[in-house]
Design an enzyme around this catalytic site. Structure first.
Site, PDB file in Angstrom:
ATOM      1  N   GLY A 132       0.794  -1.225   0.000  1.00 35.87           N
ATOM      2  CA  GLY A 132       0.000   0.000   0.000  1.00 35.87           C
ATOM      3  C   GLY A 132       0.825   1.273   0.000  1.00 35.87           C
ATOM      4  O   GLY A 132       0.300   2.350   0.312  1.00 35.87           O
ATOM      5  N   THR A 134       6.753   3.840   4.758  1.00 38.29           N
ATOM      6  CA  THR A 134       5.806   4.788   5.357  1.00 38.29           C
ATOM      7  C   THR A 134       6.556   5.831   6.168  1.00 38.29           C
ATOM      8  O   THR A 134       6.245   7.021   6.126  1.00 38.29           O
ATOM      9  CB  THR A 134       4.805   4.031   6.262  1.00 38.29           C
ATOM     10  OG1 THR A 134       4.118   3.073   5.455  1.00 38.29           O
ATOM     11  CG2 THR A 134       3.808   4.981   6.901  1.00 38.29           C
ATOM     12  N   GLU A 186       6.537  -6.035   8.023  1.00 40.25           N
ATOM     13  CA  GLU A 186       7.196  -7.314   8.321  1.00 40.25           C
ATOM     14  C   GLU A 186       6.817  -7.863   9.681  1.00 40.25           C
ATOM     15  O   GLU A 186       6.791  -9.079   9.890  1.00 40.25           O
ATOM     16  CB  GLU A 186       8.713  -7.127   8.318  1.00 40.25           C
ATOM     17  CG  GLU A 186       9.278  -6.719   6.997  1.00 40.25           C
ATOM     18  CD  GLU A 186      10.732  -6.352   7.159  1.00 40.25           C
ATOM     19  OE1 GLU A 186      11.579  -7.241   7.069  1.00 40.25           O
ATOM     20  OE2 GLU A 186      11.014  -5.164   7.421  1.00 40.25           O
ATOM     21  N   ALA A 211      12.700  -3.421   4.871  1.00 37.93           N
ATOM     22  CA  ALA A 211      12.880  -3.013   6.267  1.00 37.93           C
ATOM     23  C   ALA A 211      11.662  -2.283   6.843  1.00 37.93           C
ATOM     24  O   ALA A 211      11.786  -1.607   7.852  1.00 37.93           O
ATOM     25  CB  ALA A 211      14.149  -2.147   6.438  1.00 37.93           C
ATOM     26  N   SER A 212      10.506  -2.417   6.219  1.00 36.45           N
ATOM     27  CA  SER A 212       9.294  -1.712   6.682  1.00 36.45           C
ATOM     28  C   SER A 212       9.595  -0.233   6.876  1.00 36.45           C
ATOM     29  O   SER A 212       9.156   0.381   7.848  1.00 36.45           O
ATOM     30  CB  SER A 212       8.771  -2.329   7.985  1.00 36.45           C
ATOM     31  OG  SER A 212       8.565  -3.708   7.826  1.00 36.45           O
ATOM     32  N   ARG A 213      10.350   0.350   5.944  1.00 36.71           N
ATOM     33  CA  ARG A 213      10.827   1.714   6.146  1.00 36.71           C
ATOM     34  C   ARG A 213      10.125   2.754   5.274  1.00 36.71           C
ATOM     35  O   ARG A 213      10.405   3.946   5.402  1.00 36.71           O
ATOM     36  CB  ARG A 213      12.342   1.786   5.897  1.00 36.71           C
ATOM     37  CG  ARG A 213      12.764   1.387   4.489  1.00 36.71           C
ATOM     38  CD  ARG A 213      14.277   1.406   4.302  1.00 36.71           C
ATOM     39  NE  ARG A 213      14.796   2.735   4.090  1.00 36.71           N
ATOM     40  CZ  ARG A 213      14.757   3.380   2.923  1.00 36.71           C
ATOM     41  NH1 ARG A 213      14.206   2.811   1.848  1.00 36.71           N
ATOM     42  NH2 ARG A 213      15.254   4.591   2.805  1.00 36.71           N
TER      43      ARG A 213
END
Lengths: 774, 157
Positions: free
Chosen positions: A488, A531, A737, A527-529
């Site tokens: 998203g 947003t 993650e 790395a879910s970085r």
């Protein structure tokens, strides 16, 4: 006309990519047209786990009509890699796993390339192979990389030349030896996880065109178009400005499409047939063994607490099976090292995390990046300690989990989070403490809990940038280099830009596909970085554009910009109550009085973000002021039934809660929570299997099962906790993650609660559970 | 290898095509007709991404030869919307955020469409069974199941 959404941050705006995706018009890499000049590549792979290459004869392959080129390691005197440059473009003198590419065949069709690939004759001399990471770490183990000391390496990775250890991270805090005698309960055990694979529905695919002018274009399904440009440019000696990477929608990544895997082969083959694009796509079998896998782990862990349930000490050794090349995997192991305690405050810690070369597929990034692996053992030990001292496992976790301001294991002060709130939410959602009846006499029911933490694991300074530009009608294009993998990203950056600019969400477009020639720089979509990091860049770019607009209108009205605002695409003055629609000024500017000249011009905002505060850690102790940018934390609780006649587990409900700082789009956060819970559940039952010579036994979707619609739990309950992150946009931090990190141990704890048996090794096969019940 | 002339109706339009004996229906749709909405995830009938309707029945188009489609009706994801108007199922998938990466979505939509054609009011169990051959790694399936229920309530596929 559809309704317009003002101030969309925090609202459930629809995904910007949904219409394309439900109509079949969303373009993925394999959908791009290249015309009749397109060639196809196939790779020739090693049948041996470890062998010297004595000779390669390509003459028969070249005789096949339609074959245009055959390339081998002899054509490339170079290696590639992100953190440790250890991977040759094609195996040159030795192969290190079953599937190691030794040659690439280019032909006018995939069938011809396949046929010719079988005619490439390679003479091997087999070498002793090693598959277990603990064995491979021994001094007398067969050595995979005799040249390890010569490889270029990032300054925070520490290989040990002369061994198979490509990274050894040490964590030393307090005095564990002095603490053990003070413990009322100690649990020490060994936990094992097998290799698993990401299984994106879209297999890896890349198309490369090397033009006679030496301009190179790579179309690829990638989480990392810029990192691919950087690494392939360095490896193949292409000036960065001459290498263009275009990446359409990605059909699932989960880390498997991070960095460089098979894409470099497409470029290498294209160099041999200049002027013709070359398409290389992985079969499902190659996806399993020839791209990357999640590393296997052997963890020896000992943890102790006092009689009141306070954790006192932890000692752990993590041996990760890094596979044949550890160019990316070394940093997973470093992350497992500096986060080795899991989400707990423990005053005395001794941790050693090893990345070890093994003759296995290449271990690399996968959703969770080392955290699902280490939490598997930690979260089961925590339950065992709680049981030993007679404390409820949820209460034990509330007492010991990390809290805001704690000085954690690396010496860093824990940024604001609320893990206790996450525990409270999942225990409530699962009716914790209430024993519920099974659905049949031969079934046993149980509940389990597990908590987690994870920091973005990356170099200290990965950057993001963004451009926001207006069109004539005041619609907006947001340009980013971050990728839409399904999580998203495109939707939340559109929400952020609209929020800052004061325009409706529906006016914002995200420029796609990501194209390194036009898109602003982004390190990687990992790395879910995104947003957080790209979000900050987009926010800054939109604020830049907003300031330009307000300054211009303020000048035009002879007012103070501080009195102006933008609402639904109209600049308004709170003082004079005047109004100026954006559509009349964002391109053409505004006229001076009596049209004596003009002011302004096309509005383009720029923004960037890069964390500047992360420090290196001491080589001997892993201590330093700031190990990571931040942590995201969360909790999961599971309610399940075990069928005692078959050993099968049915997951009835998973409750998850994560502290995301601020949910920019709450429903998309819940969508991650749900999808991650099933991914985590599935991972507990998955394993890649190999025979005694390292040959894969189940590289297909029948023998390697992933969760289906029939396996999904009856209910997944998601909760969002919002403790703002200091440097997050609107306080947001990542969650993509984290949502699967602790699912497997939560299931294991629930199985123990149901049947009183613990399982130290994944997968949790029905056979294993059935046998344990006999 | 032989070349065969076939006549096949795809998304309501009659097509005459010359196809090699070993060409799959999936290759025909993607490479001959440019209908790239139908995806290839495994080439082995294991993932369901290539599901299309043949005479109303869902099939893995990677396992069917193009010549076998001679004289038959094929519906792909591109044929679900009419004149820009999405089907109830497509709308429900958007409404429930039941799409993430989107690679399984075309095949998933086709399998769900076939279910609603034969069972307009399916139970949750029927939906799970109908979708069991369509793998998804992103969504966890529950939102897709809910979307099918929503479409059913709104009157079908």
């Amino acid at each position: 006309m559809a309704e317009l959404t003002s101030n969309p941050v925090g609202k459930n705006t629809p995904r910007v990519d949904a219409y394309e995706k439900v109509t079949g018009t969303a373009i993925f890499t394999d959908d791009l047209p290249f015309g009749p000049g397109l060639y196809y590549g196939r790779l020739v792979r090693s049948p041996h786990a470890h062998a010297l290459i004595k000779s390669i004869d390509i003459s028969k392959a070249l005789e096949v009509p339609g074959v245009k080129a055959v390339v081998t390691g002899q054509d490339f005197d170079t290696r590639i890699g992100l953190y440790l440059v250890d991977r040759p473009v094609f195996a040159k003198d030795r192969v290190r796993y079953v599937g190691d590419p030794v040659a690439g065949v280019v032909a006018t069709s995939e069938d011809i390339a396949e046929e010719a690939a079988k005619l490439v004759e390679v003479e091997y001399e087999e070498l002793p192979a090693v598959f277990d990471p603990v064995e491979a770490a021994q001094p007398d183990a067969p050595l995979l990389h005799p040249d390890l000391g010569e490889y270029k390496v990032a300054n925070f990775i520490f290989p040990e030349p002369g061994t198979n250890i490509s990274e050894h991270f040490r964590l030393r805090k307090g005095d564990v030896e002095a603490a053990w005698p003070r413990c009322a309960a100690i649990v020490e055990d060994t936990f094992r996880l097998p290799h698993i694979q990401h299984v994106p529905l879209e297999p890896h695919v890349a198309v490369a065109l090397w033009e006679p002018s030496n301009q190179v274009t790579l179309w690829t399904s990638s989480q990392s178009p810029f990192a691919q440009r950087d690494l392939i440019a360095q490896s193949m000696g292409i000036p960065h400005g001459n290498l263009r990477v275009i990446s359409p929608y990605v059909g699932g990544g989960f880390g498997g499409k991070a960095g460089v895997s098979m894409e470099v082969y497409a470029v290498a083959m294209a160099r041999a047939v200049k002027g013709h694009p070359v398409k290389l796509r992985m079969t499902r079998e190659e996806e399993f063994i020839g791209t990357t896998v999640r590393q296997a782990l052997v963890a020896h862990t000992k943890i102790g607490c006092d009689a009141e349930g306070n954790l006192l000490a932890m000692e752990t050794e993590y041996y990760f099976s890094g596979g044949a090349y550890n160019d990316y995997g070394v940093n997973i192991v470093r992350a497992a090292g500096y986060s080795c305690t899991g989400p707990y405050y423990i005053p005395n810690v001794k941790g050693d995390s090893y990345c070890v070369y093994t003759n296995m597929p290449i271990g690399s990034a996968m959703r969770g990046f080392g955290m699902p692996e280490i939490h598997w053992g930690i979260e089961q030990i925590m339950d065992q300690l709680a049981e030993k001292i007679g404390m409820d496992p949820a209460e034990f976790r509330r007492r010991n989990c990390v809290k805001t301001g704690d000085i954690i294991l690396t010496g860093m002060k824990m940024p604001a989070i609320d893990l206790v709130a996450c525990i409270d939410k999942v225990t409530k959602a699962i009716n914790w403490g209430k024993k519920e009846p099974p659905s049949a006499p031969h079934k046993k029911r149980g509940k389990g809990i597990a908590i987690m933490w994870k920091a973005p694991a990356m170099p200290p300074n990965p950057g993001s940038s963004a451009i926001v530009r207006f069109n004539e009608d005041a619609t907006v294009n947001v340009e980013i280099g971050a990728q839409e993998l399904g999580q998203g990203a495109f939707t939340v950056v559109a929400q952020m830009a609209a929020e800052v600019l004061g325009v409706p969400y529906e006016w914002v477009r995200v420029s796609a596909p990501v194209d390194t020639k036009y898109s602003p720089y982004e390190w990687q979509t990992v790395a879910s970085r995104i947003t957080w990091s790209t979000g900050n860049a987009v926010k800054a770019a939109a604020e830049d554009a907003r300031q330009q607009i307000l300054a211009l209108v303020a000048k035009h009205w002879n007012e103070d910009p501080a009195n102006l605002d933008i609402k639904d695409g109209i600049v308004i003055s709170y003082k004079s109550e005047r109004e100026q629609p954006l559509k009349d000024m964002v391109i053409y500017g505004l006229p001076n009085e009596n049209f004596e000249g003009w002011k302004g011009g096309p509005i383009v905002g720029h923004g960037k973000f890069m964390p500047t505060y992360v420090t290196n850690l001491d080589f001997e102790t892993g201590q330093g002021p700031r190990a990571v940018v931040h942590y995201t934390v969360g909790a999961q609780a599971v309610d399940l039934e075990v069928d005692t006649e078959t050993g099968q587990v049915e997951i009835l409900k998973i409750a998850s809660a994560y502290d995301v700082g601020k949910a920019i789009n709450p429903d998309l956060v819940l969508a991650q929570i749900e999808g991650g819970a099933v991914h985590g559940m599935s991972s507990a039952f998955e394993a890649l299997k190999f025979d005694e010579r390292g040959r894969p036994l189940n590289p297909n979707l029948v023998d390697y099962r992933i969760a289906t619609a029939a396996d999904a739990p009856r209910e997944i309950h998601g909760d969002i906790v919002e403790t703002p992150l200091e440097d997050g946009p609107w306080g947001a931090r990542g969650v993509g993650e984290h949502v699967m990190v602790q699912t497997a141990p939560a299931i294991a704890n629930a199985i123990y609660n149901a049947i009183g048996v613990r399982f130290n090794d994944l997968p949790l096969s029905a056979e294993k559970i059935f046998m344990a019940l006999q | 290898m032989g070349i065969h002339s076939i006549t096949v109706t795809v998304n309501g339009a009659k097509e005459r095509l010359d196809v090699p004996s070993n060409m799959t229906l999936l290759q025909m749709l993607r490479d001959k007709l440019g209908l790239t909405g139908t995806k290839n995830g495994c080439s082995a009938g294991e993932c369901g991404a290539c599901t299309v309707l043949v005479d109303g029945e869902p099939v893995n188009s990677c396992l069917m030869l193009a010549v076998e489609a001679d004289g038959r009706q094929v519906t792909t994801v591109e044929g679900l919307a009419h004149d820009g108007q999405l089907s109830a199922l497509q709308e429900a998938i958007i409404e429930h955020n039941a799409v993430q990466c989107g690679f399984c979505t075309p095949g998933m939509l086709i399998s769900a469409h076939a279910l609603l054609e034969r069972a307009p009011r399916p139970t949750e169990q029927q939906i799970r069974e109908a979708l069991v051959g369509n793998l998804c790694r992103c969504t966890g399936y529950l939102r897709i199941i809910e979307a099918v229920q929503t479409a059913a309530k709104k009157g079908g596929a």
